[in-house]
Design a protein around this motif. Structure first.
Motif, PDB file in Angstrom:
ATOM      1  N   ARG A  36       0.843  -1.195   0.000  1.00  0.00           N
ATOM      2  CA  ARG A  36       0.000   0.000   0.000  1.00  0.00           C
ATOM      3  C   ARG A  36       0.880   1.247   0.000  1.00  0.00           C
ATOM      4  NH1 ARG A  36      -4.597  -0.383  -1.879  1.00  0.00           N
ATOM      5  NH2 ARG A  36      -5.253   1.422  -0.745  1.00  0.00           N
ATOM      6  N   GLU A  37       2.187   1.061   0.080  1.00  0.00           N
ATOM      7  CA  GLU A  37       3.100   2.196   0.137  1.00  0.00           C
ATOM      8  C   GLU A  37       3.543   2.588  -1.270  1.00  0.00           C
ATOM      9  OE1 GLU A  37       3.827   3.838   2.988  1.00  0.00           O
ATOM     10  OE2 GLU A  37       2.376   2.470   3.869  1.00  0.00           O
ATOM     11  N   PRO A  38       3.446   3.847  -1.627  1.00  0.00           N
ATOM     12  CA  PRO A  38       3.981   4.304  -2.917  1.00  0.00           C
ATOM     13  C   PRO A  38       5.491   4.440  -2.807  1.00  0.00           C
ATOM     14  CG  PRO A  38       3.111   6.149  -1.695  1.00  0.00           C
ATOM     15  CD  PRO A  38       2.816   4.911  -0.870  1.00  0.00           C
ATOM     16  N   HIS A  39       6.134   4.815  -3.899  1.00  0.00           N
ATOM     17  CA  HIS A  39       7.568   5.042  -3.910  1.00  0.00           C
ATOM     18  C   HIS A  39       7.919   6.149  -2.923  1.00  0.00           C
ATOM     19  CE1 HIS A  39       7.266   8.967  -5.743  1.00  0.00           C
ATOM     20  NE2 HIS A  39       6.217   8.478  -6.358  1.00  0.00           N
ATOM     21  N   PRO A  40       9.184   6.249  -2.508  1.00  0.00           N
ATOM     22  CA  PRO A  40       9.585   7.373  -1.653  1.00  0.00           C
ATOM     23  C   PRO A  40       9.254   8.690  -2.347  1.00  0.00           C
ATOM     24  CG  PRO A  40      11.332   5.744  -1.795  1.00  0.00           C
ATOM     25  CD  PRO A  40      10.272   5.347  -2.798  1.00  0.00           C
ATOM     26  N   GLY A  41       8.678   9.600  -1.636  1.00  0.00           N
ATOM     27  CA  GLY A  41       8.290  10.881  -2.222  1.00  0.00           C
ATOM     28  C   GLY A  41       6.805  10.938  -2.530  1.00  0.00           C
ATOM     29  N   GLY A  42       6.174   9.768  -2.676  1.00  0.00           N
ATOM     30  CA  GLY A  42       4.728   9.695  -2.849  1.00  0.00           C
ATOM     31  C   GLY A  42       4.086   9.635  -1.479  1.00  0.00           C
ATOM     32  N   LYS A  43       2.776   9.537  -1.442  1.00  0.00           N
ATOM     33  CA  LYS A  43       2.123   9.452  -0.135  1.00  0.00           C
ATOM     34  C   LYS A  43       0.831   8.658  -0.236  1.00  0.00           C
ATOM     35  CE  LYS A  43       0.151  14.019  -0.877  1.00  0.00           C
ATOM     36  NZ  LYS A  43       0.092  15.390  -0.420  1.00  0.00           N
ATOM     37  N   THR A  44       0.427   8.100   0.889  1.00  0.00           N
ATOM     38  CA  THR A  44      -0.834   7.392   1.001  1.00  0.00           C
ATOM     39  C   THR A  44      -1.731   8.206   1.924  1.00  0.00           C
ATOM     40  OG1 THR A  44       0.257   5.275   0.733  1.00  0.00           O
ATOM     41  CG2 THR A  44      -1.948   5.224   1.685  1.00  0.00           C
ATOM     42  N   VAL A  45      -2.934   8.511   1.464  1.00  0.00           N
ATOM     43  CA  VAL A  45      -3.887   9.260   2.259  1.00  0.00           C
ATOM     44  C   VAL A  45      -5.133   8.396   2.368  1.00  0.00           C
ATOM     45  CG1 VAL A  45      -5.202  11.390   2.468  1.00  0.00           C
ATOM     46  CG2 VAL A  45      -2.973  11.419   1.334  1.00  0.00           C
ATOM     47  N   GLY A  46      -5.302   7.708   3.497  1.00  0.00           N
ATOM     48  CA  GLY A  46      -6.418   6.772   3.626  1.00  0.00           C
ATOM     49  C   GLY A  46      -6.282   5.689   2.575  1.00  0.00           C
ATOM     50  N   GLU A  47      -7.278   5.547   1.723  1.00  0.00           N
ATOM     51  CA  GLU A  47      -7.254   4.554   0.648  1.00  0.00           C
ATOM     52  C   GLU A  47      -6.732   5.128  -0.668  1.00  0.00           C
ATOM     53  OE1 GLU A  47      -7.988   1.190   0.805  1.00  0.00           O
ATOM     54  OE2 GLU A  47      -7.871   1.675   2.931  1.00  0.00           O
ATOM     55  N   VAL A  48      -6.284   6.377  -0.649  1.00  0.00           N
ATOM     56  CA  VAL A  48      -5.808   7.029  -1.862  1.00  0.00           C
ATOM     57  C   VAL A  48      -4.283   6.979  -1.896  1.00  0.00           C
ATOM     58  CG1 VAL A  48      -5.711   9.207  -3.148  1.00  0.00           C
ATOM     59  CG2 VAL A  48      -7.791   8.571  -1.905  1.00  0.00           C
ATOM     60  N   ILE A  49      -3.735   6.451  -2.990  1.00  0.00           N
ATOM     61  CA  ILE A  49      -2.288   6.428  -3.174  1.00  0.00           C
ATOM     62  C   ILE A  49      -1.939   7.506  -4.185  1.00  0.00           C
ATOM     63  CG2 ILE A  49      -0.312   5.091  -3.987  1.00  0.00           C
ATOM     64  CD1 ILE A  49      -1.858   2.571  -3.161  1.00  0.00           C
ATOM     65  N   VAL A  50      -1.029   8.391  -3.811  1.00  0.00           N
ATOM     66  CA  VAL A  50      -0.591   9.456  -4.701  1.00  0.00           C
ATOM     67  C   VAL A  50       0.887   9.215  -5.003  1.00  0.00           C
ATOM     68  CG1 VAL A  50      -0.361  11.951  -5.030  1.00  0.00           C
ATOM     69  CG2 VAL A  50      -2.239  11.034  -3.631  1.00  0.00           C
ATOM     70  N   PRO A  51       1.190   8.497  -6.117  1.00  0.00           N
ATOM     71  CA  PRO A  51       2.595   8.209  -6.399  1.00  0.00           C
ATOM     72  C   PRO A  51       3.388   9.437  -6.818  1.00  0.00           C
ATOM     73  CG  PRO A  51       1.163   7.171  -8.025  1.00  0.00           C
ATOM     74  CD  PRO A  51       0.285   7.854  -7.038  1.00  0.00           C
ATOM     75  N   ALA A  52       2.735  10.423  -7.407  1.00  0.00           N
ATOM     76  CA  ALA A  52       3.394  11.669  -7.820  1.00  0.00           C
ATOM     77  C   ALA A  52       2.309  12.665  -8.162  1.00  0.00           C
ATOM     78  CB  ALA A  52       4.284  11.436  -9.025  1.00  0.00           C
ATOM     79  N   ASN A  53       2.635  13.946  -8.078  1.00  0.00           N
ATOM     80  CA  ASN A  53       1.629  14.954  -8.410  1.00  0.00           C
ATOM     81  C   ASN A  53       1.916  15.672  -9.715  1.00  0.00           C
ATOM     82  OD1 ASN A  53       3.668  16.677  -7.705  1.00  0.00           O
ATOM     83  ND2 ASN A  53       2.686  17.459  -5.850  1.00  0.00           N
ATOM     84  N   SER A  54       2.974  15.244 -10.437  1.00  0.00           N
ATOM     85  CA  SER A  54       3.267  15.847 -11.739  1.00  0.00           C
ATOM     86  C   SER A  54       4.260  14.971 -12.494  1.00  0.00           C
ATOM     87  CB  SER A  54       3.865  17.247 -11.568  1.00  0.00           C
ATOM     88  OG  SER A  54       5.166  17.154 -11.006  1.00  0.00           O
ATOM     89  N   LEU A  55       4.319  15.163 -13.801  1.00  0.00           N
ATOM     90  CA  LEU A  55       5.314  14.461 -14.601  1.00  0.00           C
ATOM     91  C   LEU A  55       6.712  14.897 -14.179  1.00  0.00           C
ATOM     92  CD1 LEU A  55       6.018  12.475 -16.816  1.00  0.00           C
ATOM     93  CD2 LEU A  55       5.722  14.323 -18.480  1.00  0.00           C
ATOM     94  N   GLY A  56       6.850  16.144 -13.774  1.00  0.00           N
ATOM     95  CA  GLY A  56       8.146  16.632 -13.302  1.00  0.00           C
ATOM     96  C   GLY A  56       8.636  15.858 -12.092  1.00  0.00           C
ATOM     97  N   GLN A  57       7.721  15.544 -11.179  1.00  0.00           N
ATOM     98  CA  GLN A  57       8.110  14.769  -9.999  1.00  0.00           C
ATOM     99  C   GLN A  57       8.504  13.346 -10.406  1.00  0.00           C
ATOM    100  OE1 GLN A  57       5.116  14.139  -6.981  1.00  0.00           O
ATOM    101  NE2 GLN A  57       6.667  13.990  -5.380  1.00  0.00           N
TER     102      GLN A  57
END
Length: 156
Positions: A36-57
């Motif tokens: 359930r853990e994204p790559h380092p730098g990403g984040k998990t918020v409840g059931e939502v996984i945010v691996p990155a917030n932009s192509l730049g990231q």
């Protein structure tokens, strides 16, 4: 090279070194475990996984390397695995198969996607769906970034 369960990291390392991943008749089994853990730098918020917030990231996490194919798993969840691959111009993912259906999204650059010997050009925004166990290859005609979504079967 035949890849067995648990050897996926070796496949990633071989891709990074520009080595052949498989022969043309052997599917590449991928590990069935998930996190359930994204790559380092990403984040998990409840059931939502945010691996990155932009192509730049993503580009910071998976930089281009001269003459190389650089794969990175952005996340792995029960139903889907997302792998981002940075391909330098002229590099390729050699002909192989997957055990799961996939969706390939070109997020930057241009590729030629080859299925059973037939090549089709795709640019940024291109989408390809491929059933499991079909021979395919990817050739970067420019520096390119692709997302590969492996659609894993739901457990009954």
């Amino acid at each position: 090279m035949v890849v067995r369960q648990g050897q996926y990291n070796d496949v990633q390392q071989r891709l990074q070194r520009g080595k052949t991943v498989s022969d043309s008749s052997t599917p590449i089994p991928l590990p069935l475990e998930h996190t359930r853990e994204p790559h380092p730098g990403g984040k998990t918020v409840g059931e939502v996984i945010v691996p990155a917030n932009s192509l730049g990231q993503i580009a910071e996490i998976v930089p281009f390397q001269e003459g190389r194919v650089v794969p990175h798993t952005l996340f792995d969840a029960p139903g889907v695995r997302l792998i981002h691959i940075a391909l330098d111009r002229g590099t390729a993912l050699k002909e192989h198969m997957t055990q799961f259906p996939i969706v390939v999204e070109v997020v930057e650059g241009e590729i030629e996607f080859e299925v059973n010997g037939n090549r089709t050009q795709f640019g940024t925004g291109g989408l390809i769906h491929l059933e499991a166990s079909l021979l395919h290859a990817v050739h970067a005609t420019t520096r390119a970034r692709i997302n590969i979504y492996l659609v894993k079967a739901a457990k009954a």
